[in-house]
Motif scaffolding. Structure first.
Motif, PDB file in Angstrom:
ATOM      1  N   UNK A  20       0.998  -1.173   0.045  1.00 47.17           N
ATOM      2  CA  UNK A  20       0.077   0.122   0.171  1.00 47.17           C
ATOM      3  C   UNK A  20       0.814   1.166  -0.180  1.00 47.17           C
ATOM      4  N   UNK A  21       1.924   1.381   0.802  1.00 45.76           N
ATOM      5  CA  UNK A  21       2.734   2.528   0.790  1.00 45.76           C
ATOM      6  C   UNK A  21       3.998   2.404   0.590  1.00 45.76           C
ATOM      7  N   UNK A  22       4.667   1.226   0.023  1.00 46.89           N
ATOM      8  CA  UNK A  22       5.982   1.039  -0.089  1.00 46.89           C
ATOM      9  C   UNK A  22       6.750   1.650   0.812  1.00 46.89           C
ATOM     10  N   UNK A  23       6.503   1.290   2.104  1.00 50.18           N
ATOM     11  CA  UNK A  23       7.146   1.428   3.571  1.00 50.18           C
ATOM     12  C   UNK A  23       7.501  -0.063   4.194  1.00 50.18           C
ATOM     13  N   UNK A  24       8.723  -0.431   4.102  1.00 46.91           N
ATOM     14  CA  UNK A  24       9.379  -1.385   4.802  1.00 46.91           C
ATOM     15  C   UNK A  24       9.282  -1.566   6.370  1.00 46.91           C
ATOM     16  N   UNK A  25       8.391  -2.299   6.808  1.00 52.52           N
ATOM     17  CA  UNK A  25       8.423  -2.288   8.498  1.00 52.52           C
ATOM     18  C   UNK A  25       9.149  -3.684   8.832  1.00 52.52           C
ATOM     19  N   UNK A  61      12.714  -0.579  14.533  1.00 53.17           N
ATOM     20  CA  UNK A  61      13.874  -0.946  13.709  1.00 53.17           C
ATOM     21  C   UNK A  61      13.829  -0.798  12.101  1.00 53.17           C
ATOM     22  N   UNK A  62      14.689  -1.188  11.406  1.00 56.02           N
ATOM     23  CA  UNK A  62      14.762  -1.151  10.107  1.00 56.02           C
ATOM     24  C   UNK A  62      14.537  -2.483   9.690  1.00 56.02           C
ATOM     25  N   UNK A  63      13.640  -2.570   8.458  1.00 58.08           N
ATOM     26  CA  UNK A  63      13.571  -4.029   7.997  1.00 58.08           C
ATOM     27  C   UNK A  63      14.847  -4.762   7.373  1.00 58.08           C
ATOM     28  N   UNK A  64      15.575  -3.895   7.003  1.00 60.41           N
ATOM     29  CA  UNK A  64      16.917  -4.570   6.402  1.00 60.41           C
ATOM     30  C   UNK A  64      17.538  -5.347   7.433  1.00 60.41           C
ATOM     31  N   UNK A  65      17.310  -5.162   8.664  1.00 64.61           N
ATOM     32  CA  UNK A  65      18.170  -6.132   9.892  1.00 64.61           C
ATOM     33  C   UNK A  65      17.471  -7.558   9.712  1.00 64.61           C
ATOM     34  N   UNK A  66      16.356  -7.716   8.752  1.00 65.78           N
ATOM     35  CA  UNK A  66      15.452  -8.929   8.836  1.00 65.78           C
ATOM     36  C   UNK A  66      15.293  -9.400   7.622  1.00 65.78           C
ATOM     37  N   UNK A  67      16.273  -9.699   6.813  1.00 71.24           N
ATOM     38  CA  UNK A  67      16.293 -10.017   5.596  1.00 71.24           C
ATOM     39  C   UNK A  67      15.380 -11.348   5.219  1.00 71.24           C
ATOM     40  N   UNK A  68      15.557 -12.487   6.128  1.00 70.46           N
ATOM     41  CA  UNK A  68      14.742 -13.504   5.993  1.00 70.46           C
ATOM     42  C   UNK A  68      13.391 -13.407   6.173  1.00 70.46           C
ATOM     43  N   UNK A  69      13.034 -12.705   7.028  1.00 75.46           N
ATOM     44  CA  UNK A  69      11.478 -12.291   7.521  1.00 75.46           C
ATOM     45  C   UNK A  69      10.981 -11.579   6.481  1.00 75.46           C
TER      46      UNK A  69
END
Length: 128
Positions: A20-25, A61-69
């Protein structure tokens, strides 16, 4: 207010917000957004007056810390993990940790003071 959120609902929230927002949670933020959305929807349904509740979520936090998830959330094993220059610069750096003596009556004030100082220092470095 607290709520329990399943892994599936967490991943679905990450996917929904991205779509919806192109925001990575990150998954932790997705739990908060899911809970806040559920609460806001329940309040709006209870009020029946057409006034939507406004909600602010502080993301943890930043989604980049959780690549697998992140890849699970997008249901794509090859999805590019979101990143930033600042996040990339953290790889390989030592983590900091502070322990506060909870027996001390004003430990919360001490913690808040140190947190504010750390944020001010980080901001001064970021905005140089």
């Amino acid at each position: 207010v607290s709520t329990a959120v399943s892994d599936g609902a967490t991943l679905a929230t990450m996917r929904r917000v991205w779509t919806a927002h192109k925001y990575a949670l990150c998954p932790h933020s997705a739990v908060g957004v899911y809970g806040a959305t559920t609460l806001a929807n329940a309040r709006n349904n209870d009020n029946n007056n057409g006034i939507a509740a406004k909600t602010l979520c502080v993301l943890t936090a930043h989604a980049g810390k959780f690549g697998e998830t992140w890849r699970k959330a997008l249901e794509n094993d090859r999805a590019e993990v979101p990143s930033t220059v600042q996040l990339d610069a953290l790889h390989g750096r030592k983590e900091g940790f502070r322990d506060f003596d909870k027996e001390y009556a004003d430990w919360e004030d001490e913690w808040l003071s140190k947190l504010k100082a750390d944020v001010a220092l980080a901001n001064s470095r970021y905005f140089e």
